[in-house]
Design a protein around this motif. Structure first.
Motif, PDB file in Angstrom:
ATOM      1  N   ASP A 329       1.060  -0.853   0.245  1.00 42.04           N
ATOM      2  CA  ASP A 329      -0.146   0.035  -0.188  1.00 42.04           C
ATOM      3  C   ASP A 329       0.713   1.241   0.154  1.00 42.04           C
ATOM      4  O   ASP A 329       1.228   2.005   0.599  1.00 42.04           O
ATOM      5  N   TYR A 330       1.686   1.113  -1.116  1.00 47.13           N
ATOM      6  CA  TYR A 330       2.167   3.048  -1.347  1.00 47.13           C
ATOM      7  C   TYR A 330       3.043   3.043  -3.672  1.00 47.13           C
ATOM      8  O   TYR A 330       2.385   1.619  -3.496  1.00 47.13           O
ATOM      9  N   PHE A 331       2.450   3.635  -3.028  1.00 51.20           N
ATOM     10  CA  PHE A 331       2.436   4.470  -4.917  1.00 51.20           C
ATOM     11  C   PHE A 331       3.567   4.317  -5.570  1.00 51.20           C
ATOM     12  O   PHE A 331       3.254   3.835  -6.632  1.00 51.20           O
ATOM     13  N   GLY A 332       4.654   3.654  -4.824  1.00 48.54           N
ATOM     14  CA  GLY A 332       5.576   3.519  -5.771  1.00 48.54           C
ATOM     15  C   GLY A 332       5.412   1.803  -5.700  1.00 48.54           C
ATOM     16  O   GLY A 332       5.950   1.746  -6.639  1.00 48.54           O
ATOM     17  N   TYR A 333       4.478   1.254  -5.819  1.00 46.17           N
ATOM     18  CA  TYR A 333       4.529  -0.050  -6.275  1.00 46.17           C
ATOM     19  C   TYR A 333       3.279   0.018  -7.715  1.00 46.17           C
ATOM     20  O   TYR A 333       3.278  -0.740  -8.281  1.00 46.17           O
ATOM     21  N   MET A 334       2.210   0.597  -7.336  1.00 45.49           N
ATOM     22  CA  MET A 334       1.856   1.372  -8.802  1.00 45.49           C
ATOM     23  C   MET A 334       2.269   1.801  -9.894  1.00 45.49           C
ATOM     24  O   MET A 334       2.276   1.503 -10.951  1.00 45.49           O
ATOM     25  N   LYS A 335       3.568   2.994  -9.657  1.00 42.91           N
ATOM     26  CA  LYS A 335       4.428   3.491 -10.656  1.00 42.91           C
ATOM     27  C   LYS A 335       5.228   2.357 -11.281  1.00 42.91           C
ATOM     28  O   LYS A 335       5.275   2.179 -12.473  1.00 42.91           O
ATOM     29  N   LYS A 336       5.815   1.607 -10.062  1.00 45.25           N
ATOM     30  CA  LYS A 336       6.988   0.387 -10.494  1.00 45.25           C
ATOM     31  C   LYS A 336       5.830  -0.304 -11.776  1.00 45.25           C
ATOM     32  O   LYS A 336       6.533  -0.817 -12.442  1.00 45.25           O
ATOM     33  N   MET A 337       5.227  -0.444 -11.037  1.00 50.38           N
ATOM     34  CA  MET A 337       4.438  -2.054 -11.901  1.00 50.38           C
ATOM     35  C   MET A 337       4.131  -1.257 -13.345  1.00 50.38           C
ATOM     36  O   MET A 337       3.963  -2.243 -14.398  1.00 50.38           O
ATOM     37  N   ILE A 338       3.757  -0.119 -13.456  1.00 50.83           N
ATOM     38  CA  ILE A 338       3.120   0.075 -14.858  1.00 50.83           C
ATOM     39  C   ILE A 338       4.276   0.601 -15.392  1.00 50.83           C
ATOM     40  O   ILE A 338       4.270  -0.016 -16.408  1.00 50.83           O
ATOM     41  N   LEU A 339       5.089   1.076 -15.191  1.00 52.42           N
ATOM     42  CA  LEU A 339       6.676   0.968 -16.228  1.00 52.42           C
ATOM     43  C   LEU A 339       7.497   0.029 -15.857  1.00 52.42           C
ATOM     44  O   LEU A 339       8.526   0.212 -16.896  1.00 52.42           O
TER      45      LEU A 339
END
Length: 589
Positions: A329-339
Motif C-alpha cells: 500500500d504505497y504509490f511506489g508499487y503502483m508506479k513501479k508496476m506500470i513502468l
C-alpha cells in the motif's frame, strides 16, 4: 485515536444530491464508520465510550439505529430538550452528559476526516465537450453539497450539545477528496481477455480533486523487483466484484496500460491522474491494452516469491499482479508496476528503457540543449533539474522537463537518437525538493505520508504531447549521488572510453535515500529495477548497441555528481550540480 496512519477508505455514492442530514446519518457508509469507531474505542477502553452507554441493549451491544435517531433529533433540538423528552434512557445530568457527548462527537468527526474519501458517480460517457463539462459540474455540485451538509450537521449538533456558537468557522475539507465519473462499456470480443469480470467493473473517465489532497498509506517505501513468471496462467483464477473494483485507463508514454484497482487502494488509483495521462474511451475500447495491472487481488493467488507482486504474459499481453496487502500500500508499487510493464514491452521492441530525467535547457537566445540524466530513485535527477529554477536570473537559464523519471531511447529512420517519456507528472521526495516548492503547488499536488520519512508529493508538470513526442538527445549523464566534490573530483566529467561508460551505467551505484527498502551504498543494474534487471541479457545487448552508435555519432557520455546521498549536502549538492550543468551548456560552441 486520531492516528492518520490507520488505513480507512470511504466510497460515497455520488449519484445522490445531498439535501438533508438523514441521507448522511442513515447511510450505510455512516453506519459502518460509526461501528468501526466504537470498536476502536472499545479496543482501547476509551473514556469516550461513556457517551454511548445509554445506547447499549441488555447484552451490552451498541444499538446503532437508536443512536442514529438520537443524532437526528440532536441536529434539531438542544441536548437538554432531547434528554427531557424521554425518548432515550439517559441516566446522567445534562452537564455531565454534554461533556461526554462532546468528546465522543469531536472524536467521531475527526475520525471521519481521517478517512480517505472518494465519491463515485455513474454517468454515461459522451464525447461531446459540453456534455462532459455539464456532468463534471453535477459531480462537483454533489460533492460540495455533501461537504456543506457535513459541516452544517457537525455545527448544529455541537451547538445543541454545548449551547454555544462558534467564534471561528473553519471550512475544513469534509466531503470527498477525489470524485470520479464512471461508466460501464461494451467491449468487442476481439479485445477481450479470458476473464469476463474485467469488462463488468466501472471505468473511470473523469476525476475531480478537492485540494489539498493528502493521503496516508500503510507503507512508505518499496522493496525488491517484480519476478516475471513464464508459462504461469492466472487470468481465469480470480473474479473481480464490480462493487469493489475500478478500472483506470492510463497512457504510459505511447503505451496503453489498464489499471484495475480495488477500492482499498483508491488513493493509489487517484495518484495516477497526476502522474499519467488518462486514456479516453475512444482510445481503449477498440484495442487490446499493451499492459494490465491488477492492484488488490486476493493474497491466496500469490506464491511466496510473489508476495510483493509478479508479472505474467497471457495471450500476448503483459499482466502485473499485486496483492491486497498492507505491504504494497504505497504509490511506489503502483508506479513501479506500470513502468516495469512499459519497460519490458520496450525491450521487446528493441528500445532502450531509461530510468532517468530528460530536459531541454535554454541559455539566453542560444539553441537549446537536450540532456538525459540517468539514475535510480534518490540519485538526484529531479532535484538537480528543479535546482536550476533557483539559479540567479543573471544566468539567463530556463529548463523544460520532458521526462521526470522514466523514458526510453530509440533511433529514428534518420538514425538520430531520440527520447520518449512516460509520465506527465513527478513522484518526488518532499525532503529533497527546494524549500517551499511543494507548497507552491499545493493546489494541484497529491501529498503522500507528509508526516513520515520519504514523504512524497505527486505533482503534474508536463503536457502529454511533449512527453510522448520523440525528442533528439544531445548528451547523456550518469547521476552519481555518493561522491563528494573535493580534490580532483568535479561536478561534471566525461568518460574517456566506451567500456568505462558502460561499466558505470551497468553497475548502477548510488547511496540509498530511504526511498526503497535498501540502505547505504547499493548497486542496481543500469540503475533500473523496472524491467532491465528482469531482462538483463536482452537489455545488455540493446545497451551495448546503443552506446556504440552514440559514440559513432559523437554523442558524449558523462557523469554528474549531485552529492544528494551525502548528509548535509541534500540542498547544496543538487544546486552545485545544476550550476555546473548550466555553465557547461553556456560554454558550448
Amino acid at each position: 485515536m486520531e492516528n492518520t496512519n490507520i488505513h480507512r477508505t470511504a466510497v460515497i455514492n455520488g449519484d445522490l444530491k445531498f439535501t438533508n442530514v438523514g441521507q448522511i446519518l442513515k447511510s450505510r457508509t455512516f453506519g459502518k464508520m460509526l461501528n468501526n469507531f466504537v470498536e476502536e474505542l472499545e479496543s482501547r477502553h476509551s473514556k469516550r465510550l461513556k457517551a454511548i452507554k445509554p445506547f447499549r441493549n441488555e447484552a451490552k451491544q451498541f444499538d446503532t439505529e437508536k443512536f442514529r435517531d438520537f443524532l437526528i433529533l440532536l441536529n434539531m433540538k438542544p441536548l437538554k430538550e432531547v434528554m427531557v423528552s424521554g425518548y432515550f434512557d439517559i441516566q446522567y445530568g445534562v452537564d455531565e452528559y454534554a461533556t461526554a457527548m462532546l468528546e465522543f462527537l469531536e472524536g467521531l468527526y475527526n475520525y471521519w476526516r481521517n478517512f480517505q474519501r472518494f465519491m463515485v458517480k455513474n454517468e454515461p460517457y459522451i464525447a461531446d465537450d459540453e456534455s462532459k463539462r455539464s456532468k463534471a459540474h453535477s459531480l462537483s455540485s454533489n460533492n460540495e453539497s455533501l461537504k456543506k451538509l457535513v459541516l452544517e450537521l457537525y455545527r448544529n449538533i455541537m451547538y445543541n450539545v454545548t449551547g454555544e456558537s462558534f467564534n471561528i468557522y473553519r471550512q475544513l475539507p469534509s466531503g470527498a477528496q477525489v470524485a470520479f465519473l464512471v461508466d460501464r462499456f461494451e467491449f468487442s470480443n476481439s479485445v477481450k481477455s479470458k476473464n469476463d469480470s474485467l469488462y463488468r467493473v466501472p471505468y473511470v473517465w473523469e476525476a475531480i480533486f478537492e485540494p489539498p489532497v493528502i493521503f496516508y498509506t500503510q507503507s512508505n517505501k518499496r522493496n525488491g523487483v517484480f519476478p516475471i513468471k513464464k508459462d504461469k496462467k492466472i487470468l481465469e483464477r480470480f473474479y473481480m466484484d464490480c462493487d469493489s473494483w475500478f478500472a483506470i485507463p492510463v497512457k504510459a508514454g505511447r503505451l496503453l496500460i489498464m489499471v484495475y484497482c480495488h477500492k482499498n487502494f483508491l488513493e493509489l488509483g487517484a495518484g495516477l491522474f497526476n502522474l499519467f495521462q488518462l486514456a479516453t474511451p475512444e482510445e481503449f475500447l477498440g484495442k487490446k491494452p499493451d499492459g494490465v495491472v491488477f492492484f488488490g487481488l486476493d493474497k491466496s493467488l500469490f506464491d511466496e516469491d510473489e508476495k510483493l507482486g509478479f508479472i505474467v504474459k497471457e495471450d500476448g499481453v503483459y499482466y502485473g499482479m499485486l496483492p491486497n496487502d498492507p505491504a504494497v500500500d504505497y504509490f511506489g508499487y503502483m508506479k513501479k508496476m506500470i513502468l516495469t510493464l512499459h519497460n519490458i514491452i520496450q525491450i521487446k521492441n528493441f528500445w532502450l528503457p531509461i530510468h532517468g530525467a530528460f530536459a531541454r535547457i535554454h541559455i539566453g537566445g542560444a539553441k537549446p540543449v537536450n540532456i538525459m540524466l540517468v539514475g535510480d530513485s534518490g540519485a538526484g535527477k529531479s532535484e538537480t533539474l528543479e535546482a536550476i529554477h533557483k539559479l540567479p536570473k543573471e544566468m539567463e537559464c530556463e529548463v523544460d522537463i520532458l521526462i521526470d523519471d522514466m523514458g526510453s531511447l530509440h533511433f529514428n529512420r534518420e538514425d538520430e537518437l531520440m527520447a520518449v517519456g512516460t509520465e506527465i507528472g513527478a513522484f518526488v521526495r518532499l525532503d529533497d525538493l527546494q524549500p517551499g516548492y511543494a507548497y507552491s503547488t499545493m493546489d494541484r499536488s497529491i501529498f503522500m505520508n507528509p508526516n513520515l520519512i520519504n514523504a512524497r508529493v505527486i505533482v503534474p508538470q508536463m503536457a502529454y504531447e511533449d512527453i510522448a513526442a520523440s525528442t533528439p538527445v544531445d548528451y547523456i549523464f550518469y547521476i552519481n549521488n555518493y561522491e563528494k566534490i573535493e580534490g580532483d573530483l568535479k561536478p561534471i566529467e566525461f568518460f574517456d572510453n566506451l567500456d568505462q561508460a558502460l561499466e558505470v551505467f551497468s553497475e548502477g551505484r548510488r547511496m540509498a535515500k530511504g526511498t526503497t527498502g535498501e540502505v547505504g551504498m547499493t548497486a542496481t543494474y543500469f540503475a533500473n529495477p523496472f524491467g532491465a534487471v528482469q531482462l538483463r541479457p536482452e537489455h545488455e545487448r540493446i545497451a551495448e548497441n546503443y552506446f556504440q552508435r552514440m559514440k559513432e555519432k559523437g554523442i558524449e557520455i558523462g557523469m554528474i555528481r549531485t552529492q544528494l546521498g551525502i548528509p548535509g549536502r541534500e540542498q547544496d549538492g543538487p544546486l552545485a550540480a545544476a550550476t555546473a550543468l548550466v555553465d557547461f551548456v553556456k560554454n558550448l560552441k
